[in-house]
Design an enzyme around this catalytic site. Structure first.
Site, PDB file in Angstrom:
ATOM      1  CG  ASP A  16      -1.706  -1.260   1.435  1.00 37.79           C
ATOM      2  OD1 ASP A  16      -2.080  -1.889   0.428  1.00 37.79           O
ATOM      3  OD2 ASP A  16      -1.930  -1.623   2.604  1.00 37.79           O
ATOM      4  CD  GLU A 223      -8.938  -2.923  -0.986  1.00 41.44           C
ATOM      5  OE1 GLU A 223      -9.402  -2.991   0.158  1.00 41.44           O
ATOM      6  OE2 GLU A 223      -8.173  -3.790  -1.441  1.00 41.44           O
TER       7      GLU A 223
END
Ligand code: FUB
Length: 325
Positions: A16, A223
């Site tokens: 991420d 997301e």
């Protein structure tokens, strides 16, 4: 030697990546995956992260440095567990780390922690940001200084449980023919610790101006939002989750509505895909992760980067992550 599409660090598992340029250096704000033998599930229980390590590179060919622990969940009073994907914003001489985690009731909220230095250590606020919910904060400081924080994630990220803006444990995804849920975006106060504008849903439309439907899994939001500006246009990019693409939509307004434009990254090895986009010395780069190094173990991910190119009309060229091999 080019580090493109190679693991940036191998001493820890990282995922991420939110990349930024501060003081002419590249700083990467990743999740820190912890190896364990537990099983994967749709709730993301395998992502048991407890702290953040900030990575930095003097330039894009330099070794990537792990600057050590910048924040641990034991130092954040409101957090129970699962410190997921963070991001940072620079404002008024300080660095503000935005991060999601489960509170003591197991509900994902956003927190903020402050430092004088981009690599931390970061000092957290005692409480989560009032009015925050779900996961994956991505901050964007516009040219006029306004700080936007985009966030939200389905399934384990609980976005579908917040559609009435109170937590509904029974909240589900919309029917396949109904508009998909978009990410949300809030605007921060000058203190960077509270919302001036509480999170509102961002609409993503197709080329005919109709909302992308929940069943359109190659285009709908799942997301991992990211915002960047290119030639005056706002680019909202995100993961499609179940179909594993990074895609993007554009708008002339940071709050949208956005129009879907195409794919940025084909699926990587591993279930999740999560990225950021940053300009450095006049070129653009995509930071992303995959599970190649761990042989496909979903919660042992590794951060990488590659160059990102635009076509003359402002569309982004789709990247195939393993084409160079
Ligand atoms: O790292 C945990 C979760 O996996 C992130 O919040 C999602 O974006 C996915 O990458």
């Amino acid at each position: 030697m080019s580090k493109q599409r190679e693991p940036l660090v191998t001493n820890i598992f990282t995922a991420d990546p939110s990349a930024h340029v501060f003081n002419d250096k590249i700083y990467i704000y990743p999740s820190h995956d912890l190896p364990h033998d537990g099983e994967d599930n749709d709730n993301g229980d395998e992502y048991q992260m407890q702290d953040y390590h900030i990575l930095s590179m003097d330039n894009l060919d330099a070794d990537c440095v792990d600057n050590g622990e910048a924040l641990h969940m034991n130092d954040v009073p409101w957090v129970r567990d699962q410190m997921w994907a963070p991001d940072v914003a620079y404002k008024n001489g300080k660095y503000y780390l935005f991060f999601p985690a489960r509170d003591k009731e197991g509900i994902f909220r956003l927190g903020v922690a402050v430092s004088d230095k981009p690599e931390g250590p970061f000092k957290p606020e005692d409480n989560c940001i009032e009015g925050s919910f779900s996961i994956d904060p991505a901050s964007f400081v516009d040219d006029d200084g306004t700080v936007y924080v985009y966030n939200g994630g389905l399934w384990g990220g609980q976005l579908e449980k917040w559609q009435t803006r109170t937590f509904d444990p029974n909240g589900t995804e919309p029917d396949k023919d109904a508009p998909a849920y978009g990410p949300v975006c809030g605007i921060m106060n000058e203190d960077m610790k509270s919302y001036k504008v509480k999170p509102v849903e961002i609409k993503i439309l197709d080329e005919d101006g109709n909302p992308i439907k929940a069943g359109d899994e190659e285009r709908r939001y799942f997301e991992g939002p990211w915002m960047h500006k290119y030639n005056g246009l706002y680019y909202l990019s995100y993961s499609t989750g179940t179909t594993h693409f990074i895609v993007y939509a554009t708008s002339e307004n940071p709050m949208g509505p956005f129009t879907y434009r195409g794919k940025i990254l084909e699926p990587v090895i591993g279930w999740t895909t999560h990225h950021s986009i940053v300009e450095y010395h006049g070129k653009w780069y995509l930071f992303y992760h995959d599970c190649e190094l761990s042989g496909g173990i979903n919660h042992r991910r590794t951060v990488k980067y590659t160059e990102l190119e635009y076509n003359a009309d402002g569309t982004i060229k789709t990247i195939s992550p393993y084409d160079h091999k």
